[in-house]
Enzyme design. Structure first.
Site, PDB file in Angstrom:
ATOM      1  N   ASN A   1       2.807  -1.649  17.287  1.00  0.00           N
ATOM      2  CA  ASN A   1       4.242  -1.557  17.575  1.00  0.00           C
ATOM      3  C   ASN A   1       4.451  -0.739  18.850  1.00  0.00           C
ATOM      4  O   ASN A   1       4.245   0.467  18.862  1.00  0.00           O
ATOM      5  CB  ASN A   1       4.939  -0.885  16.380  1.00  0.00           C
ATOM      6  CG  ASN A   1       6.449  -0.788  16.570  1.00  0.00           C
ATOM      7  OD1 ASN A   1       6.962  -1.059  17.652  1.00  0.00           O
ATOM      8  ND2 ASN A   1       7.145  -0.402  15.528  1.00  0.00           N
TER       9      ASN A   1
ATOM     10  N   HIS B   1      10.532  -8.600  17.263  1.00  0.00           N
ATOM     11  CA  HIS B   1       9.981  -7.265  17.535  1.00  0.00           C
ATOM     12  C   HIS B   1       8.695  -7.124  16.727  1.00  0.00           C
ATOM     13  O   HIS B   1       8.640  -7.439  15.539  1.00  0.00           O
ATOM     14  CB  HIS B   1      10.981  -6.172  17.145  1.00  0.00           C
ATOM     15  CG  HIS B   1      10.340  -4.821  17.133  1.00  0.00           C
ATOM     16  ND1 HIS B   1       9.654  -4.333  18.223  1.00  0.00           N
ATOM     17  CD2 HIS B   1      10.250  -3.866  16.173  1.00  0.00           C
ATOM     18  CE1 HIS B   1       9.171  -3.135  17.928  1.00  0.00           C
ATOM     19  NE2 HIS B   1       9.517  -2.828  16.684  1.00  0.00           N
TER      20      HIS B   1
ATOM     21  N   CYS C   1      13.255   0.667  18.990  1.00  0.00           N
ATOM     22  CA  CYS C   1      12.574  -0.639  19.016  1.00  0.00           C
ATOM     23  C   CYS C   1      13.509  -1.774  19.404  1.00  0.00           C
ATOM     24  O   CYS C   1      13.047  -2.868  19.736  1.00  0.00           O
ATOM     25  CB  CYS C   1      11.932  -0.920  17.667  1.00  0.00           C
ATOM     26  SG  CYS C   1      10.711   0.312  17.250  1.00  0.00           S
TER      27      CYS C   1
HETATM   28  N1  ACO Z   1      -4.369   4.037   5.052  1.00  0.00           N
HETATM   29  C1  ACO Z   1      -4.561   4.071   3.723  1.00  0.00           C
HETATM   30  N2  ACO Z   1      -3.581   4.352   2.856  1.00  0.00           N
HETATM   31  C2  ACO Z   1      -2.346   4.596   3.361  1.00  0.00           C
HETATM   32  C3  ACO Z   1      -2.094   4.576   4.730  1.00  0.00           C
HETATM   33  C4  ACO Z   1      -3.167   4.282   5.591  1.00  0.00           C
HETATM   34  N3  ACO Z   1      -3.028   4.223   6.952  1.00  0.00           N
HETATM   35  N4  ACO Z   1      -0.792   4.857   4.932  1.00  0.00           N
HETATM   36  C5  ACO Z   1      -0.238   5.037   3.734  1.00  0.00           C
HETATM   37  N5  ACO Z   1      -1.191   4.888   2.771  1.00  0.00           N
HETATM   38  C6  ACO Z   1      -1.045   5.014   1.331  1.00  0.00           C
HETATM   39  C7  ACO Z   1       0.119   5.904   0.945  1.00  0.00           C
HETATM   40  O1  ACO Z   1      -0.286   7.262   0.972  1.00  0.00           O
HETATM   41  C8  ACO Z   1       0.430   5.416  -0.443  1.00  0.00           C
HETATM   42  O2  ACO Z   1      -0.509   5.989  -1.332  1.00  0.00           O
HETATM   43  P1  ACO Z   1      -0.026   6.495  -2.784  1.00  0.00           P
HETATM   44  O3  ACO Z   1       0.455   5.237  -3.473  1.00  0.00           O
HETATM   45  O4  ACO Z   1      -1.286   7.067  -3.339  1.00  0.00           O
HETATM   46  O5  ACO Z   1       1.062   7.474  -2.520  1.00  0.00           O
HETATM   47  C9  ACO Z   1       0.102   3.928  -0.374  1.00  0.00           C
HETATM   48  O6  ACO Z   1      -0.724   3.750   0.785  1.00  0.00           O
HETATM   49  C10 ACO Z   1       1.332   3.054  -0.266  1.00  0.00           C
HETATM   50  O7  ACO Z   1       2.188   3.608   0.718  1.00  0.00           O
HETATM   51  P2  ACO Z   1       3.519   2.904   1.121  1.00  0.00           P
HETATM   52  O8  ACO Z   1       4.171   3.651   2.253  1.00  0.00           O
HETATM   53  O9  ACO Z   1       4.339   2.610  -0.089  1.00  0.00           O
HETATM   54  O10 ACO Z   1       2.916   1.556   1.665  1.00  0.00           O
HETATM   55  P3  ACO Z   1       3.652   0.227   2.043  1.00  0.00           P
HETATM   56  O11 ACO Z   1       3.067  -0.886   1.315  1.00  0.00           O
HETATM   57  O12 ACO Z   1       5.130   0.385   2.068  1.00  0.00           O
HETATM   58  O13 ACO Z   1       3.191   0.064   3.560  1.00  0.00           O
HETATM   59  C11 ACO Z   1       4.019   0.448   5.742  1.00  0.00           C
HETATM   60  C12 ACO Z   1       3.467   1.075   4.498  1.00  0.00           C
HETATM   61  C13 ACO Z   1       2.977  -0.429   6.379  1.00  0.00           C
HETATM   62  C14 ACO Z   1       4.393   1.563   6.733  1.00  0.00           C
HETATM   63  C15 ACO Z   1       5.248  -0.394   5.367  1.00  0.00           C
HETATM   64  O14 ACO Z   1       6.132   0.342   4.586  1.00  0.00           O
HETATM   65  C16 ACO Z   1       5.973  -0.871   6.568  1.00  0.00           C
HETATM   66  O15 ACO Z   1       5.474  -1.676   7.322  1.00  0.00           O
HETATM   67  N6  ACO Z   1       7.223  -0.412   6.770  1.00  0.00           N
HETATM   68  C17 ACO Z   1       7.958  -0.744   7.951  1.00  0.00           C
HETATM   69  C18 ACO Z   1       7.477   0.147   9.002  1.00  0.00           C
HETATM   70  C19 ACO Z   1       7.892  -0.306  10.326  1.00  0.00           C
HETATM   71  O16 ACO Z   1       7.764  -1.454  10.659  1.00  0.00           O
HETATM   72  N7  ACO Z   1       8.343   0.649  11.127  1.00  0.00           N
HETATM   73  C20 ACO Z   1       8.712   0.456  12.400  1.00  0.00           C
HETATM   74  C21 ACO Z   1       9.900  -0.497  12.463  1.00  0.00           C
HETATM   75  S1  ACO Z   1      11.179   0.060  13.363  1.00  0.00           S
HETATM   76  C22 ACO Z   1      10.525   0.485  14.717  1.00  0.00           C
HETATM   77  O17 ACO Z   1       9.799  -0.292  15.250  1.00  0.00           O
HETATM   78  C23 ACO Z   1      10.752   1.892  15.225  1.00  0.00           C
END
Ligand code: ACO
Length: 312
Positions: A269, A239, A113
């Site tokens: 993304n 980004h 990214c």
């Molecule tokens: N729909 C519904 N529920 C979901 C989904 C979905 N699409 N995805 C995950 N969940 C659930 C999980 O299973 C979990 O359930 P549980 O509590 O029963 O286990 C719950 O939601 C919370 O999951 P988390 O992963 O803790 O959720 P979080 O609030 O951290 O959000 C997210 C997840 C959006 C991926 C966040 O962590 C994030 O944005 N991280 C950065 C990711 C990123 O930006 N990556 C790319 C950057 S670098 C690059 O660009 C390569």
């Protein structure tokens, strides 16, 4: 030895997949995706549409915008991490598909990214060395190749597309790519990488934590490095990974949201293409104007991070 921006172009595949479409194939909801990421929809390439196909369309549009012919370019740099083939480079395929006959060098930069910032960093170095006259910098990704369609935590996050900018040698040090900073820490491998099944393997919360820290750090670092005060920056193009990361970064930097270009809601993304796509969106929608100063911080797998400062 400086440079100036003389053209840009972008391409988004026709097919749009909304959050509602994901509700039909995964245990997810529009509400979850929107509240956690800010994403409403993403574009996906056709199966037969390659990274170089998308890159070439963006490149053609940038050439038209700059009123140039393909052979007017003497270096192509492509930021991509999703090319279908390890070789030849996407850059070489773009030069073929544009019909270039001047043997201009072409190569790819792979920094996930942060790829577009790395590619701009290379372009700036070539201009500073006086080695090239017109450089096309492309960001192009088919992130849908890496989607595990059964994995709701990552499938909803990504999109496909391409963007391109053309820079020309100039005697001014205050236009075009003014400054760049890039960093990497390979110890962050476990946070975000390609899995054995060629899909995205990510520790979301850890990635989030590092992103909200490293993007503002890169932004502060480049402002110091370039000797530019925050109030002189017209737009931040972060980004586009996640709206919450963008909002948190803006808050840490003390930038109002009105100064941030946001496309993650429409594009999701697009990894190395995100900065160029967001720039094109800002131009096409009359937000970014000639003469304005843009700061572009990014963060990604590697870990890699960095920022670029561009005067339009
Ligand atoms: N729909 C519904 N529920 C979901 C989904 C979905 N699409 N995805 C995950 N969940 C659930 C999980 O299973 C979990 O359930 P549980 O509590 O029963 O286990 C719950 O939601 C919370 O999951 P988390 O992963 O803790 O959720 P979080 O609030 O951290 O959000 C997210 C997840 C959006 C991926 C966040 O962590 C994030 O944005 N991280 C950065 C990711 C990123 O930006 N990556 C790319 C950057 S670098 C690059 O660009 C390569």
């Amino acid at each position: 030895m400086g440079n100036r921006l003389i053209g840009y172009g972008s391409y988004l595949p026709e097919k749009i997949m909304t959050n509602a479409d994901f509700e039909k194939i995964l245990d997810t909801t529009d509400e979850w995706i929107l509240s956690r990421t800010g994403i409403k929809q993403r574009h996906f390439a056709r199966e037969d549409e390659t990274v170089s196909d998308m890159a070439t369309i963006a490149a053609r549009r940038a050439l038209e915008n700059a009123n140039l012919q393909p052979d007017d370019i003497d270096l192509i740099i492509v930021a991509t991490t999703s090319a279908e083939m390890a070789f030849p480079s996407v850059g070489a395929m773009v030069s073929r598909d544009l019909g270039m006959t001047n043997n201009a060098p072409a190569f790819d930069v792979r920094a996930a990214c942060t790829g577009y910032v790395y590619a701009l960093h290379c372009a700036r170095a070539f201009f500073n060395a006086g080695m090239h006259n017109r450089i096309m910098v492309i960001g192009a990704e088919k992130m849908s190749r890496y989607i595990d369609w059964r994995e709701r935590s990552t499938a909803v996050l990504f999109g496909d597309g391409a963007g391109a900018m053309i820079f020309e040698h100039s005697s001014s040090n205050y236009s075009g790519i003014i400054d760049t900073v890039v960093d990497a820490d390979g110890h962050g491998y476990g946070m975000l990488h390609e899995s054995n099944h060629q899909s995205v393997e990510m520790n979301g919360p850890e990635t989030y934590k590092h992103a909200v820290q490293l993007m503002p750090e890169a932004a502060n670092y480049i402002m110091d490095h370039a000797g530019i005060q925050a109030e002189n920056i017209d737009w931040i193009i972060p980004h586009q990974a996640n709206l919450r990361i963008i909002e948190s970064g803006a808050q840490r930097l003390g930038f109002p949201l009105e100064k941030i270009i946001i496309t993650v809601d429409q594009h999701a993304n697009t990894s190395g293409a995100s900065g160029a796509l967001a720039f094109a969106w800002g131009m096409d929608n009359g937000k970014i104007k000639h003469g304005q100063l843009i700061m572009y911080p990014a963060f990604g797998s590697g870990l890699t991070w960095g920022a670029a400062m561009i005067r339009v």
